[in-house]
Design an enzyme around this catalytic site. Structure first.
Site, mmCIF file in Angstrom:
data_model
loop_
_atom_site.group_PDB
_atom_site.id
_atom_site.type_symbol
_atom_site.label_atom_id
_atom_site.label_comp_id
_atom_site.label_asym_id
_atom_site.label_seq_id
_atom_site.Cartn_x
_atom_site.Cartn_y
_atom_site.Cartn_z
ATOM 1 N N LYS A 167 -12.942 1.674 16.246
ATOM 2 C CA LYS A 167 -11.844 0.769 16.077
ATOM 3 C C LYS A 167 -11.269 0.711 17.268
ATOM 4 O O LYS A 167 -10.748 -0.330 17.815
ATOM 5 C CB LYS A 167 -10.946 1.604 14.887
ATOM 6 C CG LYS A 167 -10.055 0.785 14.394
ATOM 7 C CD LYS A 167 -9.337 1.218 13.192
ATOM 8 C CE LYS A 167 -10.082 0.973 11.986
ATOM 9 N NZ LYS A 167 -9.462 1.455 10.752
ATOM 10 N N ASN A 211 0.892 -1.254 0.157
ATOM 11 C CA ASN A 211 -0.197 -0.084 0.048
ATOM 12 C C ASN A 211 0.883 1.276 0.167
ATOM 13 O O ASN A 211 2.166 1.107 -0.057
ATOM 14 C CB ASN A 211 -0.813 -0.123 1.242
ATOM 15 C CG ASN A 211 -0.023 -0.106 2.497
ATOM 16 O OD1 ASN A 211 0.579 0.833 2.871
ATOM 17 N ND2 ASN A 211 -0.545 -1.127 3.329
ATOM 18 N N ASP A 259 -4.571 -6.262 5.201
ATOM 19 C CA ASP A 259 -5.585 -6.690 5.919
ATOM 20 C C ASP A 259 -5.637 -8.353 5.424
ATOM 21 O O ASP A 259 -5.706 -9.265 6.275
ATOM 22 C CB ASP A 259 -6.774 -6.245 5.809
ATOM 23 C CG ASP A 259 -6.882 -4.937 6.687
ATOM 24 O OD1 ASP A 259 -6.506 -4.884 7.796
ATOM 25 O OD2 ASP A 259 -7.418 -3.966 6.118
HETATM 26 N N1 CTP Z 1 -3.406 -3.086 12.808
HETATM 27 C C1 CTP Z 1 -2.360 -4.214 12.885
HETATM 28 N N2 CTP Z 1 -2.454 -5.323 12.213
HETATM 29 C C2 CTP Z 1 -3.406 -5.479 11.205
HETATM 30 C C3 CTP Z 1 -4.142 -4.504 10.731
HETATM 31 C C4 CTP Z 1 -4.136 -3.322 11.441
HETATM 32 O O1 CTP Z 1 -1.662 -4.007 13.735
HETATM 33 N N3 CTP Z 1 -3.378 -6.619 10.657
HETATM 34 C C5 CTP Z 1 -3.002 -1.756 13.203
HETATM 35 C C6 CTP Z 1 -2.749 -0.626 12.674
HETATM 36 O O2 CTP Z 1 -1.357 -0.617 12.791
HETATM 37 C C7 CTP Z 1 -3.297 0.615 13.049
HETATM 38 C C8 CTP Z 1 -4.777 -0.145 13.439
HETATM 39 O O3 CTP Z 1 -4.510 -1.640 13.430
HETATM 40 O O4 CTP Z 1 -2.743 0.743 14.284
HETATM 41 C C9 CTP Z 1 -5.837 0.182 12.658
HETATM 42 O O5 CTP Z 1 -5.430 -0.234 11.179
HETATM 43 P P1 CTP Z 1 -6.206 0.214 9.915
HETATM 44 O O6 CTP Z 1 -5.966 -0.195 8.650
HETATM 45 O O7 CTP Z 1 -7.024 1.665 10.141
HETATM 46 O O8 CTP Z 1 -7.672 -0.595 10.425
HETATM 47 P P2 CTP Z 1 -8.058 -2.127 10.247
HETATM 48 O O9 CTP Z 1 -7.844 -2.763 11.600
HETATM 49 O O10 CTP Z 1 -7.369 -2.795 8.972
HETATM 50 O O11 CTP Z 1 -9.560 -1.974 9.940
HETATM 51 P P3 CTP Z 1 -10.344 -1.417 8.441
HETATM 52 O O12 CTP Z 1 -9.375 -1.825 7.293
HETATM 53 O O13 CTP Z 1 -11.519 -2.250 8.445
HETATM 54 O O14 CTP Z 1 -10.609 -0.196 8.623
#
Ligand code: CTP
Length: 440
Positions: free
Chosen positions: A373, A240, A309
């Site tokens: 979140k 990304n 993700d």
């Molecule tokens: N994060 C993590 N491990 C993952 C996904 C996210 O540690 N597998 C952490 C990121 O570093 C950040 C927080 O979770 O501190 C939120 O990440 P974000 O990408 O905004 O959210 P997601 O949990 O991926 O949710 P969504 O994509 O549904 O918004």
């Protein structure tokens, strides 16, 4: 200004430089004496002088006779904009006082004395309290409790490794001086090893850190930063647009604030902040393994990484070839483990021994999404930002969300915001032997 998709009050002005935004320069209001002793590294001191001034400091240069063999006082005067002092017999007024005592007057007005380069000979002189030239006289005559002394050694590797030099360095540290360390690499003498003077930008970073309030002293901070890379086959993958800049700025700010900092970084091309331990990882799985092994030693965990993700469920061991049918290969995905949630929901995370901070990269409804979140991941503090407004940029705007509500930090440089965030974290963990936290 109201953000069009989030309804949050955010400053979304176009990018401006720090001075235009009213962010104070890093060394604003600091008056430094820059001392040069004799060594080829004097050529770097010209650049250092400029960098210190650009960062807002005023710089008074004092040179030994030996330094004058490598660079002229005229050069340093032109760069610092002040007369350079080289002799204890110089009768010009110094520090605005005409008493022929430059060694007293120049140090009294200084916030710190930095000797760069500090030669082996000058170290020996300082360690023994000798004072037969203006610079050493000034170091000895400085008020110990008011004017810190910082040393940037520079010498041949054998001279640096010599027990006498190491003994002198230890003695000077015991006497209260701060030794900024040396670089490793090719030396002017043709040899390779320890003893190079640190680069001007490294010394500048060290000076800025030296003056920073130590609000995280004693804390061990673990930071994740950057994107992750999920392989499709040996030559392709999914990643990304995260640049890692926010996480690197937070690591730097936490280090400046006195914490021991470990940075687990996805694939980015950023230089490691001074004094920070960096562990490079590629995939979300690599990042999870690194974090899980490091978290037990940490007292603060800040997850800024844009972790993928999903990952291709079965990456090919060989490059996937076109078969000429015009048919694209179909990929199936598996969900990656949530690193932040895993750590935050551990016993240490839930008891408050480990204070966990998450980031939320959103595209809309920032406040609602960030608060949801925070509760879902069970962290006491979640920092929201609009992903497309910040990925790859030097500036950002943050929304801090905790159990008591939210605080907007208007658009500013990532380093400025990182320092604000570090202060917010310090306030939250202050006064608790175990980092008490509220997750609801
Ligand atoms: N994060 C993590 N491990 C993952 C996904 C996210 O540690 N597998 C952490 C990121 O570093 C950040 C927080 O979770 O501190 C939120 O990440 P974000 O990408 O905004 O959210 P997601 O949990 O991926 O949710 P969504 O994509 O549904 O918004």
């Amino acid at each position: 200004m109201i953000h069009p998709t989030t309804n949050q009050t955010l400053d979304t002005q176009p990018l401006q430089c720090e001075e235009d935004r009213g962010e104070p320069l890093d060394l604003a209001g600091k008056h430094l004496v820059l001392g040069l002793s004799g060594g080829i590294a004097c050529y770097k001191s010209a650049e250092l002088c400029r960098a210190l001034i650009k960062a807002g400091a005023t710089v008074q240069v004092v040179m030994t006779e030996a330094a004058g063999q490598f660079i002229t006082p005229v050069t340093m005067q032109a760069l610092s904009g002040r007369p350079v002092y080289t002799s204890q017999w110089d009768s010009r007024p110094a520090g605005g006082v005409a008493n022929s005592m430059a060694h007293i007057n120049l140090s009294r007005e200084a916030d710190a004395i930095l000797i760069a380069p500090c030669s082996a000979d000058f170290l020996a002189k300082l360690a023994h309290g000798r004072a037969d030239d203006l610079l050493s006289l000034m170091c000895l005559a400085r008020p110990l409790d008011k004017v810190p002394l910082l040393l940037a050694p520079a010498m041949n590797r054998e001279m640096y490794a010599h027990p006498a030099t190491q003994r002198n360095l230890a003695q000077l540290q015991a006497d209260g001086a701060t030794v900024l360390g040396v670089g490793t690499g090719f030396q002017a003498c043709g040899e390779t090893g320890d003893g190079r003077m640190l680069e001007p930008e490294q010394l500048l970073e060290d000076m800025i850190a030296f003056f920073a309030p130590k609000v995280l002293a004693g804390q061990r901070v673990l930071v994740t930063a950057g994107p992750t890379y999920e392989a499709i086959d040996p030559v392709r993958g999914i990643t990304n647009l995260s640049s890692g800049k926010m996480g690197f700025a937070i690591a730097r700010a936490a280090r400046e604030a006195g914490a021991e900092v470990t940075l687990v970084a996805g694939p980015v091309s950023l230089s490691t902040p001074r004094g920070v331990i960096r562990i490079d990882v590629k995939s979300a799985q690599n990042m999870l393994e690194a974090v899980v092994s490091l978290a037990p030693a940490a007292s603060v965990f800040i997850a800024t990484a844009a972790v993928a993700d999903w990952r291709p469920a079965a990456p090919s061991q060989q490059k996937i070839k076109k078969d000429g049918s015009g048919q694209a290969p179909s990929l199936t995905f598996a969900e990656n483990v949530d690193i932040l949630a895993t750590v935050a929901q551990s016993a240490a995370g839930q008891s408050g021994v480990l204070f966990c901070v998450g980031f939320a990269a959103e595209s809309h409804d920032l406040h609602e999404n960030a608060q949801a979140k925070r509760l879902r991941k069970k962290v006491p503090l979640l920092v929201g930002n609009i992903g497309p407004d910040t990925f790859g940029q030097d500036h950002n705007a943050l929304l801090l969300v905790d159990a008591h509500g939210s605080t907007a930090l208007p658009r500013a440089s990532k380093l400025f915001l990182a320092r604000r965030l570090v202060r917010e974290i310090a306030t939250r963990i202050k006064g608790t032997s175990a980092n008490a936290q509220a997750t609801t």
